[in-house]
Design an enzyme around this catalytic site. Structure first.
Site, mmCIF file in Angstrom:
data_model
loop_
_atom_site.group_PDB
_atom_site.id
_atom_site.type_symbol
_atom_site.label_atom_id
_atom_site.label_comp_id
_atom_site.label_asym_id
_atom_site.label_seq_id
_atom_site.Cartn_x
_atom_site.Cartn_y
_atom_site.Cartn_z
ATOM 1 N N GLN A 75 35.502 33.518 46.118
ATOM 2 C CA GLN A 75 36.021 34.795 45.498
ATOM 3 C C GLN A 75 36.986 34.478 44.468
ATOM 4 O O GLN A 75 37.944 33.497 45.049
ATOM 5 C CB GLN A 75 36.186 35.797 46.572
ATOM 6 C CG GLN A 75 36.574 37.157 46.097
ATOM 7 C CD GLN A 75 36.756 38.378 46.929
ATOM 8 O OE1 GLN A 75 36.370 38.327 48.015
ATOM 9 N NE2 GLN A 75 37.730 39.158 46.717
ATOM 10 N N ARG A 104 54.069 42.004 45.790
ATOM 11 C CA ARG A 104 52.624 41.961 46.563
ATOM 12 C C ARG A 104 52.867 41.186 47.662
ATOM 13 O O ARG A 104 53.200 39.910 47.609
ATOM 14 C CB ARG A 104 51.601 41.673 45.651
ATOM 15 C CG ARG A 104 51.552 42.340 44.312
ATOM 16 C CD ARG A 104 50.361 42.105 43.353
ATOM 17 N NE ARG A 104 50.329 42.912 42.086
ATOM 18 C CZ ARG A 104 49.493 44.187 42.069
ATOM 19 N NH1 ARG A 104 48.644 44.346 43.209
ATOM 20 N NH2 ARG A 104 49.244 44.567 40.806
ATOM 21 N N GLU A 144 41.716 22.134 33.636
ATOM 22 C CA GLU A 144 40.862 22.401 34.831
ATOM 23 C C GLU A 144 41.672 22.837 35.964
ATOM 24 O O GLU A 144 42.418 22.152 36.442
ATOM 25 C CB GLU A 144 40.329 20.988 35.012
ATOM 26 C CG GLU A 144 39.187 20.371 33.907
ATOM 27 C CD GLU A 144 38.811 19.049 34.256
ATOM 28 O OE1 GLU A 144 39.395 18.359 35.237
ATOM 29 O OE2 GLU A 144 37.722 18.592 33.572
ATOM 30 N N ARG A 174 45.748 24.314 18.606
ATOM 31 C CA ARG A 174 45.118 25.964 19.057
ATOM 32 C C ARG A 174 45.748 26.383 20.289
ATOM 33 O O ARG A 174 45.631 27.341 20.751
ATOM 34 C CB ARG A 174 43.480 25.545 19.163
ATOM 35 C CG ARG A 174 42.852 25.020 18.209
ATOM 36 C CD ARG A 174 41.577 24.611 18.501
ATOM 37 N NE ARG A 174 41.679 23.452 19.380
ATOM 38 C CZ ARG A 174 40.538 22.847 20.190
ATOM 39 N NH1 ARG A 174 39.406 23.684 20.189
ATOM 40 N NH2 ARG A 174 40.973 22.013 20.942
ATOM 41 N N ASN A 199 40.117 36.457 42.243
ATOM 42 C CA ASN A 199 40.808 37.753 42.148
ATOM 43 C C ASN A 199 41.914 37.481 40.971
ATOM 44 O O ASN A 199 42.331 36.654 40.873
ATOM 45 C CB ASN A 199 41.330 38.288 43.292
ATOM 46 C CG ASN A 199 40.766 38.252 44.633
ATOM 47 O OD1 ASN A 199 39.283 38.641 44.434
ATOM 48 N ND2 ASN A 199 41.117 37.978 45.705
ATOM 49 N N HIS A 237 51.001 35.449 52.379
ATOM 50 C CA HIS A 237 51.414 35.250 51.084
ATOM 51 C C HIS A 237 51.863 36.453 50.391
ATOM 52 O O HIS A 237 51.362 37.595 50.572
ATOM 53 C CB HIS A 237 50.201 34.820 50.263
ATOM 54 C CG HIS A 237 50.345 34.802 48.708
ATOM 55 N ND1 HIS A 237 49.669 35.442 47.985
ATOM 56 C CD2 HIS A 237 50.931 33.723 48.153
ATOM 57 C CE1 HIS A 237 49.995 35.251 46.596
ATOM 58 N NE2 HIS A 237 50.973 33.901 46.611
ATOM 59 N N TYR A 248 44.051 34.564 41.679
ATOM 60 C CA TYR A 248 43.736 33.793 43.311
ATOM 61 C C TYR A 248 42.268 33.233 43.532
ATOM 62 O O TYR A 248 41.432 34.039 43.166
ATOM 63 C CB TYR A 248 43.798 35.102 44.247
ATOM 64 C CG TYR A 248 44.998 36.156 44.235
ATOM 65 C CD1 TYR A 248 45.871 36.137 45.052
ATOM 66 C CD2 TYR A 248 45.073 37.095 42.941
ATOM 67 C CE1 TYR A 248 46.897 37.092 45.043
ATOM 68 C CE2 TYR A 248 45.910 37.913 43.210
ATOM 69 C CZ TYR A 248 47.004 37.980 44.175
ATOM 70 O OH TYR A 248 47.947 39.092 44.078
ATOM 71 N N LYS A 297 51.125 50.754 50.636
ATOM 72 C CA LYS A 297 50.589 49.877 51.979
ATOM 73 C C LYS A 297 51.828 48.826 52.170
ATOM 74 O O LYS A 297 52.050 48.646 53.427
ATOM 75 C CB LYS A 297 49.403 49.257 51.497
ATOM 76 C CG LYS A 297 49.105 47.982 52.565
ATOM 77 C CD LYS A 297 47.830 47.290 51.960
ATOM 78 C CE LYS A 297 47.625 45.877 52.873
ATOM 79 N NZ LYS A 297 46.827 45.101 52.229
ATOM 80 N N ASP A 298 52.467 48.158 51.373
ATOM 81 C CA ASP A 298 53.229 47.330 51.461
ATOM 82 C C ASP A 298 54.471 47.612 51.837
ATOM 83 O O ASP A 298 55.310 46.774 52.715
ATOM 84 C CB ASP A 298 53.531 46.138 50.177
ATOM 85 C CG ASP A 298 52.325 45.318 49.692
ATOM 86 O OD1 ASP A 298 51.336 45.261 50.716
ATOM 87 O OD2 ASP A 298 52.458 44.994 48.913
#
Length: 191
Positions: A55, A67, A37, A32, A57, A125, A137, A173-174
């Site tokens: 959190q 990024r 984990e 399949r 993301n 990062h 993330y 922004k970057d």
């Protein structure tokens, strides 16, 4: 690649900056597909990651998107366990802890499904997508827009050897991030 150890079937390797750890997940495969984990608190705490995640993301990136280089100031500093759900990225962690023997140096790995990278607080990062990519993330503190900072992705003082710098696609922004020497930063070594 030589692996340093095993955490319940998942292999682990400390990179050239030893606070950054690469994990290879144990995949349970059959006709399949596979199951893995991604995070099991007790096992990773025992392996030296004394953090919980608050959190999660998910980003989608087209080929060549860059990024980063992102970090959050204290007291909102984030540790990140990052992995690729689909695709491949050139993933980078830059040590921004003043006084660190590795300050301004980076480590980079190619992440694909089955590999994850632990990036502790005190590191900037970033990544460049090598193909269409879904990137996950797990972070130790919530996003804080007031403490969200960045350093220039192609800062010559850092000298990251990006796979396709001439094709890089960046956010506004970057594109406006300062060089590391001018980036806002409140990290000292050791944390």
């Amino acid at each position: 690649m030589d692996w340093d150890g095993v955490i319940r079937g998942n292999r682990a390797k400390r990179l050239e900056i030893p606070d950054v750890i690469l994990f290879e997940y144990r995949l349970f495969e059959d006709e399949r597909g596979f199951f893995a984990e991604l995070w099991k608190r007790g096992e990773y705490l025992a392996a030296g990651l004394p953090y919980d995640f608050v959190q999660v993301n998910l980003s989608y990136s087209r080929p060549y998107v860059v990024r980063g280089l992102h970090h959050q100031l204290k007291p909102s500093e984030q540790g990140k366990l990052v992995t690729v759900v689909r695709g491949r990225v050139f993933d980078v962690a830059v040590d921004i802890r003043r006084g660190s023997p590795w300050y301004g140096r980076y480590v980079a790995v190619e992440l694909r499904p089955g590999l994850a990278l632990w990036i502790p607080p005190g590191f900037a990062h970033g990544f460049q997508a090598l193909e269409e990519t879904l990137f996950l993330y797990l972070v130790t503190k919530e996003y804080d827009p007031q403490r969200d900072k960045c350093a220039k992705w192609d800062d010559p003082e850092i000298g990251i050897k990006w796979p396709a710098p001439d094709k890089a696609i960046l956010s506004q922004k970057d594109r406006g991030c300062p060089p590391l020497a001018q980036a806002e930063n409140n990290f000292e070594y050791p944390l």
